[in-house]
Scaffold this active site. Structure first.
Site, short mmCIF file in Angstrom:
data_model
loop_
_atom_site.label_atom_id
_atom_site.label_comp_id
_atom_site.label_asym_id
_atom_site.label_seq_id
_atom_site.Cartn_x
_atom_site.Cartn_y
_atom_site.Cartn_z
CG LEU A 77 -1.97 -1.08 1.34
CD1 LEU A 77 -2.67 -1.01 2.69
CD2 LEU A 77 -2.99 -0.95 0.22
CG ASP A 78 0.37 4.26 -2.92
OD1 ASP A 78 1.13 3.41 -3.42
OD2 ASP A 78 -0.53 4.83 -3.55
CE LYS A 79 6.42 8.15 4.55
NZ LYS A 79 7.60 9.04 4.37
#
Length: 237
Positions: free
Chosen positions: A101-103
Site C-alpha cells: 500500500l502507498d505510504k
C-alpha cells in the site's frame, strides 16, 4: 530439519549465532544436549528448548495489519518505519508484506512468509478483488460509475479492467466512495480518479481476496489470521 535452521527460522538468532548457543549448551532436544548444529529434528514431534524455554516451530505465519499512514510496505527502509516494524509478536524472521500500500494509504495488509500464497494473491492473471474506501475531492457522479465499470485510460498500454464504484455520500464538494478493482497498477485508485478530474484525499483498503479488515483493529494494530480466514484466502486462489 537441521537444528540450526529450526532455531534460526524461529528467530532465536542467525545460523552462526545459533551454532554458538548450541556449543555453549544453551539448547536441548528432548532433554539432551544435541550432538551439533547439524542434528536433525522433527517439527511438532521433538521438544526443542532454548535456555529452558520451549521453541515451537511455525512453518507459516499470517497476520492481518491495519496499516497506518506514514509507514512503508517493505521489510526494511533506511528513512521510514516499515510495516514489519509494527509486528512485534512473531516467530518467523522471514515475514514480508504480501503486496503493498502507498505510504499514505491505510488499511488491510497481509503479513506472512508464505511465498506461494503471496505470489497467487498478486499474480495479475488471478484478478483478486481488492476493495477500498476513499474520500474524494469533487462530486463523484453516475457518469464516473459508468466510466469505471467500462475500464479507463490511465496512461498505460491497456485500459484498466472494469471496476465497481459505489457512491456512499456526496456533500459540499466531497464524496465518499467504495471501489473494487481486480488489478494492482501503480497508484491505480488515485490515477483513476485523476482521469475523471478528481483527487483522492484519503484511501483505505478494507478487503482483499475475501479477507475483510477487522473493524476492531486501530491503525498500526494487527492480529494473527484465524484458520477460517486463511482458508477463505486460499479458496479464492
Amino acid at each position: 530439519m537441521r537444528l540450526d535452521k529450526y532455531l534460526a527460522d524461529m528467530g532465536i538468532g542467525t545460523r552462526s549465532e545459533v551454532k554458538q548457543y548450541i556449543r555453549k549448551k544453551q539448547v536441548t532436544v528432548n532433554g539432551a544436549f544435541p550432538t551439533g548444529a547439524q542434528q536433525k529434528v522433527e517439527p511438532g514431534q521433538d521438544q526443542v528448548l532454548f535456555r529452558g524455554e520451549p521453541v515451537s516451530y511455525a512453518r507459516y505465519e499470517y497476520f492481518m495489519l491495519n496499516k497506518p499512514g506514514g509507514c512503508v510496505s517493505a521489510v526494511t527502509d533506511r528513512d521510514c518505519p516499515t510495516v514489519l516494524d509494527l509486528i512485534e509478536e512473531k516467530s518467523r524472521r522471514d515475514l514480508f508484506p504480501a503486496g503493498r500500500l502507498d505510504k499514505d494509504t491505510e488499511g488491510l495488509l497481509l503479513i506472512t512468509n508464505d511465498g506461494m500464497l503471496s505470489h497467487n494473491l498478486l499474480a495479475p492473471g488471478k484478478h483478486i478483488p481488492k476493495t477500498y474506501y476513499a474520500r474524494i475531492s469533487g462530486e463523484v457522479t453516475k457518469e464516473d460509475v459508468a466510466n469505471f465499470a467500462a475500464g479507463m485510460d490511465i496512461g498505460e498500454k491497456k485500459d484498466t479492467l472494469p471496476a465497481r464504484l459505489t457512491i456512499l455520500s456526496c456533500e459540499d464538494g466531497m464524496s465518499e466512495i467504495e471501489l473494487t478493482i481486480t488489478e494492482g497498477k501503480f497508484h491505480q485508485v488515485k490515477r483513476m480518479f485523476e482521469a475523471v478530474g478528481k483527487e483522492v484525499v484519503y484511501l483505505k483498503r478494507i478487503s482483499m481476496g475475501g479477507l475483510k479488515l477487522d473493524d476492531s483493529l486501530k491503525p498500526g494494530e494487527y492480529r494473527a489470521l484465524t484458520e477460517e480466514e486463511i482458508a477463505i484466502i486460499k479458496s479464492r486462489l
